[in-house]
Enzyme design. Structure first.
Site, PDB file in Angstrom:
ATOM      1  N   THR A   1     -24.638  13.663-118.463  1.00 53.80           N
ATOM      2  CA  THR A   1     -23.651  12.740-117.914  1.00 53.80           C
ATOM      3  C   THR A   1     -22.493  13.549-117.357  1.00 53.80           C
ATOM      4  OG1 THR A   1     -22.273  10.825-118.400  1.00 53.80           O
ATOM      5  CG2 THR A   1     -22.386  12.508-120.076  1.00 53.80           C
ATOM      6  N   THR A   2     -21.559  12.866-116.740  1.00 55.46           N
ATOM      7  CA  THR A   2     -20.324  13.486-116.267  1.00 55.46           C
ATOM      8  C   THR A   2     -19.171  12.532-116.552  1.00 55.46           C
ATOM      9  OG1 THR A   2     -21.470  14.674-114.492  1.00 55.46           O
ATOM     10  CG2 THR A   2     -19.086  14.450-114.301  1.00 55.46           C
TER      11      THR A   2
END
Length: 345
Positions: A90-91
């Site tokens: 994820t970011t």
């Protein structure tokens, strides 16, 4: 559940009639990993310092369920193993600037090499002045966000005031620490704004000069006020599943965080306007999703100020890609014109 605890509904004849003790005795199981969060039929045991602070949290158990164990042992021959290894990606990012806090995240939920959900919500509001960005196992993050929101609500009902951001992070850290070393995977960034001027400890140690922020008392004696006493303003605190708790001005968590941090290091300044901060966060997430296969699809951006949080409309990252291509084409066109002018001159 919060109103039941505050109003004492569990000790009324109506509650005993609907939920008998026999039901809880049959369904309650005991396991070393879940002893900290057991279903209690008696009154909450309270700490000695604060009679209203619970030491146990309610987590319902499922009848005839197999106890979970992350490691096989001789005492528990039946161990639950995942059918496939989890790949977390994820970011998420958050930073503080003069206009408050900006929190941004992508919307792709991945399961190994598959895109499980392209429109997941990775930034969750906990109360009016606090949002939480989540990364790790999706089920674990949702569970602990719900537990945290419940405990904050219970605290507000008991004490008639909101729990501070630092107190919220400390509570979450204590709740997660017993699961250190297990397969619980949670990494949260608490992005909040404290409106309280001082903490409880500060009020006990200093006089009204501490509340007003003045270091000199009316009698002329100098009082040293610690930074923890000034609890007003934006707070960014990172809490992970092993109980670690870190406070700072910029955080980025996830598989795309190295790419996002590289963009933030170049463009982040305290004097950014709101539009510039939003554009910087959007570009950081875009760069991360362009290089990281586990991140992508859309970007969610939240803005936290003293008035509370506000959410911008979700944007598709491919629009940012088209804008980037348009900027590159404009740069190439300008270079061509300069080259033609040089030859003409």
């Amino acid at each position: 559940m919060a109103l039941e605890d505050i109003c004492g509904f569990k000790y009324t004849p109506a509650y005993r009639k609907v939920f008998s003790d026999a039901f809880f005795k049959e369904t309650t199981t005991s396991h070393p990993m879940t002893d900290f969060y057991t279903l209690q039929t008696e009154k909450l045991r309270n700490s000695g310092r604060d009679s209203a602070t619970p030491l146990h949290f309610f987590v319902p158990t499922v009848p005839n369920s197999v106890p979970f164990s992350s490691r096989p042992s001789s005492n528990n021959s039946l161990a639950v193993h995942r059918p496939f290894p989890l790949s977390h990606g994820t970011t998420t990012l958050a930073f503080i600037f003069q206009g408050g806090i900006i929190a941004a995240a992508d919307t792709r939920a991945s399961a190994g090499g598959l895109v499980a959900n392209p429109d997941i919500q990775k930034i969750s509001p906990v109360h009016s002045h606090l949002v939480v960005t989540s990364s790790g196992s999706g089920a674990d993050c949702m569970q602990w966000e719900r537990l945290l929101a419940r405990e904050i609500r219970l605290y507000q009902l008991r004490h008639r005031r909101r729990l501070s951001i630092q107190g919220t992070a400390k509570l979450l850290s204590f709740m997660l620490h017993p699961f250190k070393g297990t397969e619980v995977c949670v990494a949260l960034i608490l992005c909040g704004w404290d409106k309280e001027a001082v903490t409880t400890d500060c009020a006990k140690k200093a006089d009204s000069s501490c509340i007003s922020g003045d270091n000199s008392s009316p009698a002329g004696h100098h009082i040293t006020v610690s930074p923890a006493c000034h609890n007003r303003g934006p707070k960014l605190i990172y809490v992970c599943s092993d109980g670690a708790r870190l406070q700072g001005d910029i955080f980025s968590v996830g598989s795309g965080s190295p790419y996002a941090v590289s963009v933030l290091d170049v463009g982040l300044r305290w004097s950014l306007s709101k539009e510039e901060a939003v554009s910087l966060a959007r570009e950081a997430v875009f760069r991360a999703t362009h290089r990281d296969a586990y991140s992508g699809n859309n970007v969610d951006i939240f803005h936290v100020t003293a008035r509370g949080w506000s959410q911008r409309q979700r944007e598709d990252l491919k629009e940012e890609y088209y804008r980037e291509k348009k900027r590159e084409a404009m740069i190439v066109e300008q270079r061509k014109r300069l080259t033609e002018l040089d030859f003409a001159g």
